[in-house]
Design a protein around this motif. Structure first.
Motif, mmCIF file in Angstrom:
data_model
loop_
_atom_site.group_PDB
_atom_site.id
_atom_site.type_symbol
_atom_site.label_atom_id
_atom_site.label_comp_id
_atom_site.label_asym_id
_atom_site.label_seq_id
_atom_site.Cartn_x
_atom_site.Cartn_y
_atom_site.Cartn_z
ATOM 1 N N HIS A 279 -4.232 -0.787 -6.320
ATOM 2 C CA HIS A 279 -5.275 -0.314 -5.403
ATOM 3 C C HIS A 279 -5.227 -1.041 -4.067
ATOM 4 N N ASP A 280 -5.077 -0.296 -2.996
ATOM 5 C CA ASP A 280 -5.114 -0.795 -1.620
ATOM 6 C C ASP A 280 -4.044 -1.842 -1.346
ATOM 7 N N GLY A 281 -3.060 -1.964 -2.235
ATOM 8 C CA GLY A 281 -2.013 -2.957 -2.046
ATOM 9 C C GLY A 281 -2.471 -4.386 -2.235
ATOM 10 N N VAL A 282 -3.665 -4.603 -2.764
ATOM 11 C CA VAL A 282 -4.221 -5.956 -2.879
ATOM 12 C C VAL A 282 -3.538 -6.707 -4.014
ATOM 13 N N GLU B 123 -7.245 -7.395 -7.321
ATOM 14 C CA GLU B 123 -6.084 -6.658 -7.844
ATOM 15 C C GLU B 123 -6.555 -5.613 -8.852
ATOM 16 N N ASP B 124 -6.033 -4.394 -8.743
ATOM 17 C CA ASP B 124 -6.461 -3.366 -9.690
ATOM 18 C C ASP B 124 -5.367 -2.317 -9.841
ATOM 19 N N VAL B 125 -5.265 -1.781 -11.034
ATOM 20 C CA VAL B 125 -4.340 -0.684 -11.327
ATOM 21 C C VAL B 125 -5.074 0.372 -12.133
ATOM 22 N N ARG B 126 -4.567 1.610 -12.073
ATOM 23 C CA ARG B 126 -5.163 2.703 -12.827
ATOM 24 C C ARG B 126 -4.435 2.868 -14.159
ATOM 25 N N GLU B 127 -5.196 3.214 -15.180
ATOM 26 C CA GLU B 127 -4.599 3.401 -16.505
ATOM 27 C C GLU B 127 -3.527 4.485 -16.485
ATOM 28 N N ILE B 128 -3.745 5.571 -15.734
ATOM 29 C CA ILE B 128 -2.763 6.649 -15.694
ATOM 30 C C ILE B 128 -1.445 6.168 -15.094
ATOM 31 N N ASP B 129 -1.518 5.266 -14.098
ATOM 32 C CA ASP B 129 -0.289 4.750 -13.493
ATOM 33 C C ASP B 129 0.460 3.847 -14.468
ATOM 34 N N VAL B 130 -0.274 3.033 -15.218
ATOM 35 C CA VAL B 130 0.370 2.189 -16.224
ATOM 36 C C VAL B 130 0.973 3.052 -17.321
ATOM 37 N N ALA B 131 0.277 4.118 -17.716
ATOM 38 C CA ALA B 131 0.808 5.022 -18.743
ATOM 39 C C ALA B 131 2.120 5.655 -18.281
ATOM 40 N N ARG B 132 2.145 6.123 -17.035
ATOM 41 C CA ARG B 132 3.389 6.680 -16.497
ATOM 42 C C ARG B 132 4.469 5.610 -16.383
ATOM 43 N N GLY B 133 4.043 4.393 -16.028
ATOM 44 C CA GLY B 133 4.998 3.294 -15.955
ATOM 45 C C GLY B 133 5.631 2.986 -17.299
ATOM 46 N N LEU B 134 4.828 3.019 -18.362
ATOM 47 C CA LEU B 134 5.373 2.785 -19.705
ATOM 48 C C LEU B 134 6.362 3.877 -20.090
ATOM 49 N N PRO C 174 0.773 -1.237 0.000
ATOM 50 C CA PRO C 174 0.000 0.000 0.000
ATOM 51 C C PRO C 174 0.804 1.288 0.000
ATOM 52 N N TYR C 175 2.128 1.204 -0.064
ATOM 53 C CA TYR C 175 2.933 2.388 0.236
ATOM 54 C C TYR C 175 2.886 3.448 -0.855
ATOM 55 N N LEU C 176 2.877 3.047 -2.119
ATOM 56 C CA LEU C 176 2.760 4.037 -3.186
ATOM 57 C C LEU C 176 1.410 4.735 -3.124
ATOM 58 N N GLU C 177 0.359 3.970 -2.896
ATOM 59 C CA GLU C 177 -0.970 4.577 -2.814
ATOM 60 C C GLU C 177 -1.054 5.547 -1.644
#
Length: 424
Positions: free
Chosen positions: A387-390, A396-407, A206-209
């Motif tokens: 999301h929530d470190g799950v 398990e869930d991720v946001r599109e904006i986070d994946v975009a920044r990750g790319l 959960p630390y990044l969130e």
């Protein structure tokens, strides 16, 4: 879920976060269970997903191949043929009742980065490879990192006799999958074949969130030790035995469990007692024997081992005070894997390029393929907020904006590694 004969196109932009997430959803269709996601080593679903990922690799300009351990690779040559490769990847297998992103997201981000780079790969001072490792989780045979251990040249012949829940040996499963057990050594990569290994992965914490950060970098992958703690008491009648005559192994085990949390919680290590089994296990019998599992992890082997020394002394003391015996069996030991500073600097630079000027460094409490790959080349990791470190759960869930920044960060990291290699 039953897999289709072929996958539809997502309709999202090539190499985009939307396409990566759509592909994660498509891989969910390849499951051995009709109601939840489960994809294990050397299964028909493993073979099918390798074929699908190979097609995506081909579209990204990577030449696909499956190695002798069932790992799925794709390669594109750099400025001249035969150069050592920078390896991007993660794993394609899952735990039972899994989520959609653990492992798969990293593989698909690697493919997307290769596609985004396009013809620029031809000018890199190394080849670019993407790998989908075949068995990070160890769900089927109880031994994690089989695929990446094969790639690292650390395969143990004793593993051939491992059995799955149906009694099939690993050797037989290899043969039924179409692999030759005698050839598994050819999956090993040599140090001179690789520049390094970069892995993108959901944080599983959960630390990044909590910090409202999309991305982080990994400082080290946890060093883990696992034990079975056997508390020996005396089984006697639950009604007829007064307290001053009891040697209750269950109460002693419970005291040990709470002592473990009490001691470890402020230490910076992390411990889990995930399984407990009492014998004889009757409601009207005092437990005479209790087994407790212990998983102990820390950023460094020294911290982990020092914590264990303190724990063992306290557990022995607690059991002795109750007239109980304590027998300890170590069942697993994996060294911590520090991430290479020069590769980590490239990951940090990539994150900074997304606008986060003070990226968060985290030690990975979970294990990853990089633990095995680190035996043959330098490793570094990019964490993506989840999301929530799950993790290890359908939520398990991720946001599109986070994946975009990750790319963006992952692509920039590859180019930064290229600049470092060219300058060396």
């Amino acid at each position: 879920m039953s897999a289709p004969t072929d996958l539809p196109t997502s309709g999202a932009a090539v190499g985009s976060a939307a396409e990566v997430l759509a592909r994660c959803a498509e891989l969910d269709l390849y499951s051995s269970h009709p109601e939840h996601l489960e994809r294990v080593y050397l299964s028909p679903e493993h073979a099918a997903v390798n074929r699908v990922v190979a097609r995506w690799m081909t579209r990204a300009g990577l030449a696909p191949r499956q190695d002798a351990a069932g790992n799925q690779y794709g390669r594109r040559e750099g400025r001249e043929p035969g150069l050592p490769a920078l390896l991007l990847g993660s794993h394609l297998d899952t735990v039972p009742d899994a989520g959609s992103y653990d492992g798969m997201l990293g593989v698909l981000m690697g493919i997307a980065v290769a596609e985004r780079l396009g013809d620029r790969v031809d000018d890199l001072p190394f080849a670019l490879e993407v790998v989908g490792f075949s068995d990070e989780e160890g769900t089927r045979f109880g031994k994690a990192l089989l695929g990446s251990c094969a790639a690292a040249g650390t395969w143990d012949p004793a593993w051939w006799d491992l059995c799955d829940a149906g009694g099939m040996t690993l050797r037989t499963a290899f043969e039924e999958f179409g692999l030759d057990p005698r050839a598994v050594g050819t999956a090993a990569r040599r140090p001179d074949e690789l520049v390094g290994y970069l892995e993108a992965h959901i944080e599983q914490g959960p630390y990044l969130e909590e910090a409202d950060a999309s991305l982080g970098y990994v400082t080290t992958i946890a060093g883990a030790r696992r034990f079975v703690l056997e508390v020996e008491g005396e089984a006697r009648h639950a009604g007829g035995t007064p307290y001053d005559r009891r040697k209750d192994a269950m109460v002693g085990a419970a005291e040990c469990i709470t002592a473990i949390e009490r001691m470890v919680r402020p230490s910076g290590c992390i411990a889990t007692t995930g399984r407990i089994e009492a014998r004889p296990g009757a409601v009207n019998v005092i437990a005479g024997h209790v087994e407790v599992s212990l998983d102990l992890r820390a950023p460094t082997d020294a911290a982990r081992d020092a914590m264990w020394e303190d724990l063992e002394a306290e557990l022995q003391r607690l059991c002795a005070a109750r007239g109980l015996g304590l027998r300890v069996t170590e069942t697993h030991r994996a060294p911590a894997m520090p991430c290479a500073p020069w590769l980590t600097d490239a990951v940090v630079s990539g994150i900074v390029g997304t606008g986060d000027t003070t990226p968060m460094g985290l030690w990975s409490r979970a294990g990853h393929d990089g633990m095995a790959v680190g035996a043959v080349t330098d490793v570094a990791m990019l964490f993506v907020r989840c999301h929530d470190g799950v993790s290890h759960h359908p939520d398990e869930d991720v946001r599109e904006i986070d994946v975009a920044r990750g790319l963006d960060a992952f692509e920039a990291a590859v180019l930064e590694v290229a600049a470092k290699v060219a300058a060396s």
